[in-house]
Design a protein around this motif. Structure first.
Motif, PDB file in Angstrom:
ATOM      1  N   ALA A   1      -2.608   0.395   5.917  1.00 35.56           N
ATOM      2  CA  ALA A   1      -3.645   1.180   5.236  1.00 35.56           C
ATOM      3  C   ALA A   1      -4.028   2.406   6.047  1.00 35.56           C
ATOM      4  N   SER A   2      -4.155   2.236   7.350  1.00 35.51           N
ATOM      5  CA  SER A   2      -4.511   3.354   8.219  1.00 35.51           C
ATOM      6  C   SER A   2      -3.411   4.425   8.215  1.00 35.51           C
ATOM      7  N   LEU A   3      -2.163   3.990   8.286  1.00 37.71           N
ATOM      8  CA  LEU A   3      -1.044   4.938   8.286  1.00 37.71           C
ATOM      9  C   LEU A   3      -0.934   5.677   6.953  1.00 37.71           C
ATOM     10  N   VAL A   4      -1.162   4.968   5.848  1.00 31.59           N
ATOM     11  CA  VAL A   4      -1.093   5.607   4.534  1.00 31.59           C
ATOM     12  C   VAL A   4      -2.204   6.637   4.399  1.00 31.59           C
ATOM     13  N   GLU A   5      -3.408   6.272   4.812  1.00 29.72           N
ATOM     14  CA  GLU A   5      -4.535   7.207   4.710  1.00 29.72           C
ATOM     15  C   GLU A   5      -4.288   8.447   5.572  1.00 29.72           C
ATOM     16  N   HIS A   6      -3.747   8.253   6.758  1.00 30.11           N
ATOM     17  CA  HIS A   6      -3.429   9.382   7.639  1.00 30.11           C
ATOM     18  C   HIS A   6      -2.344  10.262   7.018  1.00 30.11           C
ATOM     19  N   ALA A   7      -1.337   9.631   6.423  1.00 34.63           N
ATOM     20  CA  ALA A   7      -0.211  10.376   5.852  1.00 34.63           C
ATOM     21  C   ALA A   7      -0.628  11.229   4.663  1.00 34.63           C
ATOM     22  N   LYS A   8      -1.664  10.813   3.944  1.00 32.27           N
ATOM     23  CA  LYS A   8      -2.109  11.579   2.784  1.00 32.27           C
ATOM     24  C   LYS A   8      -2.640  12.951   3.173  1.00 32.27           C
ATOM     25  N   HIS A   9      -3.088  13.093   4.415  1.00 35.45           N
ATOM     26  CA  HIS A   9      -3.773  14.324   4.827  1.00 35.45           C
ATOM     27  C   HIS A   9      -3.049  15.107   5.918  1.00 35.45           C
ATOM     28  N   HIS A  10      -1.928  14.584   6.406  1.00 36.59           N
ATOM     29  CA  HIS A  10      -1.220  15.244   7.506  1.00 36.59           C
ATOM     30  C   HIS A  10       0.266  15.353   7.195  1.00 36.59           C
TER      31      HIS A  10
ATOM     32  N   LEU B   1       0.830  -1.217   0.000  1.00 35.51           N
ATOM     33  CA  LEU B   1       0.000   0.000   0.000  1.00 35.51           C
ATOM     34  C   LEU B   1       0.858   1.258   0.000  1.00 35.51           C
ATOM     35  N   VAL B   2       1.943   1.225   0.745  1.00 37.43           N
ATOM     36  CA  VAL B   2       2.862   2.366   0.765  1.00 37.43           C
ATOM     37  C   VAL B   2       3.491   2.522  -0.616  1.00 37.43           C
ATOM     38  N   SER B   3       3.843   1.400  -1.232  1.00 39.93           N
ATOM     39  CA  SER B   3       4.441   1.428  -2.558  1.00 39.93           C
ATOM     40  C   SER B   3       3.494   2.058  -3.583  1.00 39.93           C
ATOM     41  N   GLU B   4       2.227   1.660  -3.551  1.00 40.98           N
ATOM     42  CA  GLU B   4       1.248   2.223  -4.489  1.00 40.98           C
ATOM     43  C   GLU B   4       1.083   3.728  -4.284  1.00 40.98           C
ATOM     44  N   ALA B   5       0.960   4.152  -3.019  1.00 40.25           N
ATOM     45  CA  ALA B   5       0.800   5.576  -2.723  1.00 40.25           C
ATOM     46  C   ALA B   5       2.044   6.360  -3.126  1.00 40.25           C
ATOM     47  N   MET B   6       3.222   5.759  -2.928  1.00 37.76           N
ATOM     48  CA  MET B   6       4.471   6.421  -3.319  1.00 37.76           C
ATOM     49  C   MET B   6       4.504   6.618  -4.834  1.00 37.76           C
ATOM     50  N   ARG B   7       4.085   5.608  -5.583  1.00 33.97           N
ATOM     51  CA  ARG B   7       4.113   5.687  -7.040  1.00 33.97           C
ATOM     52  C   ARG B   7       3.098   6.693  -7.589  1.00 33.97           C
ATOM     53  N   ARG B   8       2.045   6.957  -6.840  1.00 30.39           N
ATOM     54  CA  ARG B   8       1.091   7.993  -7.244  1.00 30.39           C
ATOM     55  C   ARG B   8       1.566   9.383  -6.826  1.00 30.39           C
ATOM     56  N   GLY B   9       2.644   9.454  -6.051  1.00 33.84           N
ATOM     57  CA  GLY B   9       3.183  10.737  -5.628  1.00 33.84           C
ATOM     58  C   GLY B   9       2.468  11.317  -4.422  1.00 33.84           C
ATOM     59  N   GLU B  10       1.807  10.483  -3.630  1.00 33.60           N
ATOM     60  CA  GLU B  10       1.010  10.969  -2.507  1.00 33.60           C
ATOM     61  C   GLU B  10       1.783  11.052  -1.201  1.00 33.60           C
ATOM     62  N   LEU B  11       2.932  10.393  -1.102  1.00 34.40           N
ATOM     63  CA  LEU B  11       3.682  10.350   0.156  1.00 34.40           C
ATOM     64  C   LEU B  11       5.065  10.957  -0.001  1.00 34.40           C
ATOM     65  N   ALA B  12       5.443  11.754   0.986  1.00 29.29           N
ATOM     66  CA  ALA B  12       6.802  12.306   1.032  1.00 29.29           C
ATOM     67  C   ALA B  12       7.751  11.249   1.595  1.00 29.29           C
ATOM     68  N   ASP B  13       9.044  11.460   1.412  1.00 28.18           N
ATOM     69  CA  ASP B  13      10.036  10.523   1.931  1.00 28.18           C
ATOM     70  C   ASP B  13       9.897  10.348   3.438  1.00 28.18           C
TER      71      ASP B  13
END
Length: 191
Positions: free
Chosen positions: A140-149, A101-113
């Motif tokens: 999944a919970s951490l990825v969703e939280h990271a997208k908005h904070h 899930l982190v990999s997918e979000a990273m590839r979409r450009g949604e997560l910072a390093d």
């Protein structure tokens, strides 16, 4: 490319604040997608032992020499590549990334390093008794939280126990010529 990429540098000063913020966000997402691609290359380099073939001690040393990275940053990139990129089994079968899930979000450009490193640190520290389904839910919970904070180091959520107080030393008095210690007695009128 994102909409608005046709704006040239001299025209940026004429953009409205919201438009500038959108351009910045689009540019940052593009950088993150390119970094994901670079991690795929690092994973392939590591998997194929390219560092040894080119005369380096290991993959980290190759990254340090070719990209002029510090040992810390080279290690960080290798760790991200090993956790977020697919790998191959001994049979040649492609294996999914450890943190899909982190990999997918990273590839979409949604997560910072910093988000990625924080999530990897938390999920990798989960005890062995946590099953795969619970790990995926936590991820999944951490990825969703990271997208908005914004990324911040994780806070301790478990109770911390203060150190027990030190036992008090018994009160003593030095007596006699040899300065021996004897327990101090409390006078009767104070007891």
């Amino acid at each position: 490319m994102a909409a608005g990429d046709d704006v040239t540098d001299p025209e940026l000063w004429m953009c409205k604040p919201r438009q500038l913020a959108d351009l910045l966000r689009a540019a940052e997402q593009d950088i993150r997608r390119r970094q994901a691609r670079a991690l795929d290359i690092v994973a392939a380099i590591h998997r194929n032992r390219v560092g040894k073939a080119l005369g380096h001690d290991n993959t980290m040393r190759l990254l340090q020499d070719n990209l002029l990275l510090s040992p810390t940053e080279a290690g960080r990139r290798l760790k991200r590549a090993l956790n977020l990129c697919s790998s191959q089994a001994l049979t040649g079968e492609t294996l999914a990334p450890k943190l899909g899930l982190v990999s997918e979000a990273m590839r979409r450009g949604e997560l910072a390093d910093s988000h990625i490193d924080t999530i990897m640190g938390i999920v990798n520290k989960l005890p062995a008794r946590v099953n795969i389904e619970e790990r995926e839910n936590a991820e999944a919970s951490l990825v969703e939280h990271a997208k908005h904070h914004p990324a911040r180091p994780p806070r301790r959520t478990w109770p911390t126990h203060p150190r027990p107080p030190r036992p008090r030393r018994p009160s003593t008095v030095r007596t006699g010529k040899r300065k021996k210690t004897a327990p101090r007695t409390v006078p009767a009128h104070r007891a």
